[in-house]
Design an enzyme around this catalytic site. Structure first.
Site, PDB file in Angstrom:
ATOM      1  N   LYS A  26      14.822 -11.901  27.254  1.00  0.00           N
ATOM      2  CA  LYS A  26      15.267 -10.815  26.376  1.00  0.00           C
ATOM      3  C   LYS A  26      15.988  -9.725  27.193  1.00  0.00           C
ATOM      4  O   LYS A  26      16.110  -9.840  28.406  1.00  0.00           O
ATOM      5  CB  LYS A  26      14.066 -10.264  25.604  1.00  0.00           C
ATOM      6  CG  LYS A  26      13.280 -11.362  24.834  1.00  0.00           C
ATOM      7  CD  LYS A  26      14.043 -11.927  23.655  1.00  0.00           C
ATOM      8  CE  LYS A  26      13.484 -13.225  23.104  1.00  0.00           C
ATOM      9  NZ  LYS A  26      12.195 -13.185  22.465  1.00  0.00           N
ATOM     10  N   HIS A  27      16.406  -8.654  26.534  1.00  0.00           N
ATOM     11  CA  HIS A  27      17.265  -7.665  27.219  1.00  0.00           C
ATOM     12  C   HIS A  27      16.596  -6.982  28.408  1.00  0.00           C
ATOM     13  O   HIS A  27      17.232  -6.716  29.417  1.00  0.00           O
ATOM     14  CB  HIS A  27      17.722  -6.588  26.243  1.00  0.00           C
ATOM     15  CG  HIS A  27      18.618  -7.123  25.179  1.00  0.00           C
ATOM     16  ND1 HIS A  27      18.149  -7.787  24.077  1.00  0.00           N
ATOM     17  CD2 HIS A  27      19.962  -7.114  25.075  1.00  0.00           C
ATOM     18  CE1 HIS A  27      19.180  -8.150  23.327  1.00  0.00           C
ATOM     19  NE2 HIS A  27      20.275  -7.753  23.906  1.00  0.00           N
TER      20      HIS A  27
END
Ligand SMILES: *Cc1c(COP(=O)(O)O)cnc(C)c1O
Length: 403
Positions: free
Chosen positions: A202-203
């Site tokens: 994820k980010h």
């Protein structure tokens, strides 16, 4: 004169040389020296868990997304479970969600003994279609779980309008969408509760980790209790108040995130904007390169959003190809491009087929998208050469398979 194809034109899957030597993953974390130092500092401190880094990370995330409260969890899945609990989902209730998501979105409804009701997606964004939601609302519906697929925010206004009429709770699974904007506002402060994941793809990452953001103090209180066994205080509060007494007032779990993880998250969050800018740049390069290829449909972006590009999923235009998704997938992998598929629709998994009698064919938009989807590598640490490799490989494979 017959031209003999150069070896670089022969697909690697047919024995040609691959576009690159090593496998480029579809997503991965980036860890800097400052991340490592922050974690080591916690290892030398008094609080490995339930210490001061928890609220520091929670406040930083709340501020970043523009929400009043943020409550951390040990994973995005635990955070989804917490939101399902805080929304009051229980036996016999229904929650409407998208079939085109990671199974955890629907599973959190089952954890509460409630029933996940699926509603098909819109053909452009592949996000849940508000008209399809409307058709499935019953007196037992308590919540709508919208997913921001690939980092493109769901149609939140239309969904919130449905809930104004029916008194439903909107839970936004924004595990793909940290930093994404909807009508100029960050996701995280729009739905009743919004869920983020800090898994390494994820980010930003904390190893494993998740967060729920909300503007509602009552939800925040329930979420804090739920992640700590249903107990209404935590160990550090009791130490500060010099007392030992605590009470368990509801059934909860140990879903706490550690200070080690939060220290990492605090550092990672500082680089989110740079990370997002790079993802947007990569998406623009892909768009420009693939726009002209008839066999590739690039992800759609509606005018009122700024996606965060967790994924860059293309859809194959099968009419233009004499190969199916499996063959294209295998050919790209052979070129050392770590493509992936997001997702097998929830109702096609054996467990959901068995429990709910799904046979396939129920959600035609999601199913037809699934058969054509391929996620290309997308993560902010990709170099320009990595991006070029992906573009060259896609052009090479599509040229070989195009009618
Ligand atoms: C990653 C993800 C989750 C689960 O998050 P974890 O942190 O891995 O538990 C849930 N929903 C979606 C859409 C995700 O992408």
């Amino acid at each position: 004169m017959k031209l003999i194809a150069a070896n670089s034109d022969v697909l690697a899957v047919d024995g040609g040389s691959p576009v690159r030597k090593t496998l480029l993953p579809y997503g991965r974390q980036s860890i800097e020296e400052s991340d490592i130092e922050a974690v080591v500092e916690i290892l030398r401190s008094d609080w490995l868990t339930t210490g001061p880094k928890i609220s520091e990370f929670e406040e930083a995330v709340a501020e970043h997304v523009g929400a009043k409260y943020a409550v951390s969890f040990s994973s995005g899945t635990a955070a989804l479970h917490g939101a399902a609990f805080a929304a009051g989902l229980e036996n016999g209730d229904e929650a409407i969600t998208s079939p085109l998501t990671f199974v955890a979105t629907a599973n959190c409804v089952l954890y509460q003994g409630a029933i996940p009701v699926l509603a098909d997606v819109s053909p452009d964004t592949l996000n849940i279609d508000p008209e399809e939601i409307d058709k499935r609302i019953t007196p037992r519906t308590k919540a709508i779980l919208a997913v921001d697929y690939a980092g493109h925010p769901a149609d939140l206004n239309s969904i919130l309008q449905l809930t104004n009429r029916n008194g439903l709770i909107v839970i936004e699974d924004a595990c793909h969408a940290l930093g994404a904007e909807y009508q100029g506002r960050k996701v995280g402060g729009i739905a009743h509760m919004t869920i983020f994941s800090f898994h390494p793809v994820k980010h930003i990452t904390t190893g494993e980790g998740g967060m729920v953001t909300t503007d509602d103090a009552a939800y925040a209180e329930k979420l804090r209790r739920f992640r700590n066994h249903g107990i209404n205080s935590d160990a550090r509060q009791r130490q500060n108040e010099r007392q030992w007494h605590y009470e368990m007032v509801s059934l909860g779990f140990n879903y706490r995130l550690t200070d080690i993880a939060c220290a990492l998250g605090i550092q990672q969050l500082k680089r989110l904007e740079v990370n997002l800018a790079r993802r947007r740049q990569i998406a623009a390069k892909y768009d420009a390169a693939f726009r002209e290829i008839p066999s590739v449909l690039c992800p759609a972006v509606r005018s009122n959003v700024n996606p965060s590009w967790h994924l860059y999923p293309i859809r194959l235009q099968s009419e233009e190809l004499f190969a199916d998704r499996e063959e294209v997938f295998r050919a790209l992998r052979a070129e050392n491009i770590g493509v992936n598929v997001h997702y097998i629709p929830v109702h096609l998994h054996p467990y959901y087929r068995e429990q709910f009698g799904y046979k396939g064919g129920e959600f035609p938009v999601a199913e037809s998208a699934y058969e054509r989807l391929i996620s290309l590598p997308m993560f902010h640490a990709m170099s320009d050469d990595d991006v070029e490799d992906v573009i060259r490989a896609v052009i090479k494979v599509m040229a070989a398979f195009s009618c």
